[in-house]
Design a protein around this motif. Sequence first.
Motif, short mmCIF file in Angstrom:
data_model
loop_
_atom_site.label_atom_id
_atom_site.label_comp_id
_atom_site.label_asym_id
_atom_site.label_seq_id
_atom_site.Cartn_x
_atom_site.Cartn_y
_atom_site.Cartn_z
N CYS A 15 -2.43 18.17 -4.91
CA CYS A 15 -1.25 19.04 -4.80
C CYS A 15 -0.37 18.63 -3.64
N GLY A 16 -0.01 17.35 -3.60
CA GLY A 16 1.02 16.90 -2.69
C GLY A 16 2.38 17.22 -3.27
N MET A 17 3.37 16.41 -2.96
CA MET A 17 4.75 16.69 -3.38
C MET A 17 4.89 16.83 -4.89
N MET A 18 4.32 15.87 -5.65
CA MET A 18 4.45 15.93 -7.10
C MET A 18 3.59 17.03 -7.69
N GLY A 77 20.36 11.88 -9.03
CA GLY A 77 19.10 12.05 -8.34
C GLY A 77 18.84 13.51 -8.03
N PRO A 78 17.79 13.79 -7.25
CA PRO A 78 17.47 15.18 -6.91
C PRO A 78 18.64 15.89 -6.23
N GLY A 79 18.94 17.09 -6.69
CA GLY A 79 20.05 17.85 -6.14
C GLY A 79 19.90 18.15 -4.66
N ALA A 124 15.94 23.54 -9.92
CA ALA A 124 15.40 24.08 -8.68
C ALA A 124 13.89 23.92 -8.58
N ALA A 125 13.23 23.71 -9.73
CA ALA A 125 11.76 23.63 -9.76
C ALA A 125 11.23 22.23 -9.48
N GLY A 126 12.13 21.24 -9.38
CA GLY A 126 11.63 19.88 -9.14
C GLY A 126 12.73 18.86 -9.04
N ASP A 127 12.33 17.61 -8.91
CA ASP A 127 13.27 16.51 -8.66
C ASP A 127 13.55 15.65 -9.88
N HIS A 128 13.16 16.10 -11.07
CA HIS A 128 13.20 15.22 -12.24
C HIS A 128 14.02 15.79 -13.39
#
Length: 368
Positions: free
Chosen positions: A18-21, A274-276, A314-318
């Motif tokens: 449970c790191g960043m991803m 890319g990520p907001g 908002a829930a992630g970078d993808h």
Amino acid sequence: MRNSDLDQKIIRYGIIGCGMMGQEHLRNIALLPGARVAAIYEPNELMANAAKAIAPNARLAMSIPDLLADDLDCLLVASPNHVHVDQLEEVARIRPLPVLMEKPLYTSPEQGARLEALRASYPAPVWVAMEYRYMPPIQTFLDEIERATGGVTMLTIREHRFPFLPKVGDWNRFNRNTGGTLVEKCCHFFDLMRLALKSDPVRVMASAGQAVNHLDEEYGGEVPDIWDTAYVIVDFASGARAMLELCMYAEGSRYQEELSAVGPAGKIEALVPGPGRFWPTHLGLPPVPQVIVSPRHPKGPQTVDIPVDPTLLAAGDHNGSTFYQHQRFLSVVRGAAETEVTLDDGAWAVRMGLAAQQSAVTGQAVTF
């Protein structure tokens, strides 16, 4: 349990890593009706506490066997790359549940051989987490690619992005842990090549290296050897050609990924921001993903915005893809669908990345 019972049951996830991803997965699972995180195994105390803040009702397990002792329906593995195969082997010995396995599936040829043995014997579905397939602009690109091109002959994928982010123990700074940049980062793109072209590679040629990033860093007396720049050309059995252009010191770009496919009927492009959270606020709102179709006859590009649900952004970078991936994976766990990203898909993506790494080092093309 019968499929009808699974249709009604709340699906209970166990999480390994449970790191960043992993935390992005937690946020997206929380948005899914009919699913919850029951238990988490994360050996780093800081990351475990961060995960617990996202999923407060989940139990923190002390080991993988302790995790598997819980009442679970499936697993998500989002640990560092080099331990994926070890952990899948451990799960297979103890309790082989359906698994959503983060990319890359493995990091070395030796691990690839062990994975082949697992693939022959693992009795439950394993879905390899190739999130880029499920980004809405890329899904539209893939849905329209044959109509727009009349059959792809050339495919180009460009990623101009930010450098590798810090990770626990700095594991992602070294090729021995990641498989190398062309495995760790680019397996997504090799997967997209096979998917878009509906063909397997026959030859890989690459030029790559470490030009800008991490040169002034040192960990345990070692300077990182992870690359930040690459060109990769891939020939496919179908006769189509594909190219990857990667630059990891171009975070000032408007779009992070740009895909282009061309055939006898025309061209189609997908532009993906890319990520907001990295977009400079003084520039206003982040760019909206686009798909552009450019027919040869009649000439005239047609541009369509492909907005993504702000809740998913908002829930992630993808670009919402993690949520859509979990929706499909849950259908597999419930017995209502087949795995879309198989162990074979995940293995091909790593083989292509390892071949590209080898080609860049030796200066020679690698054939399959």
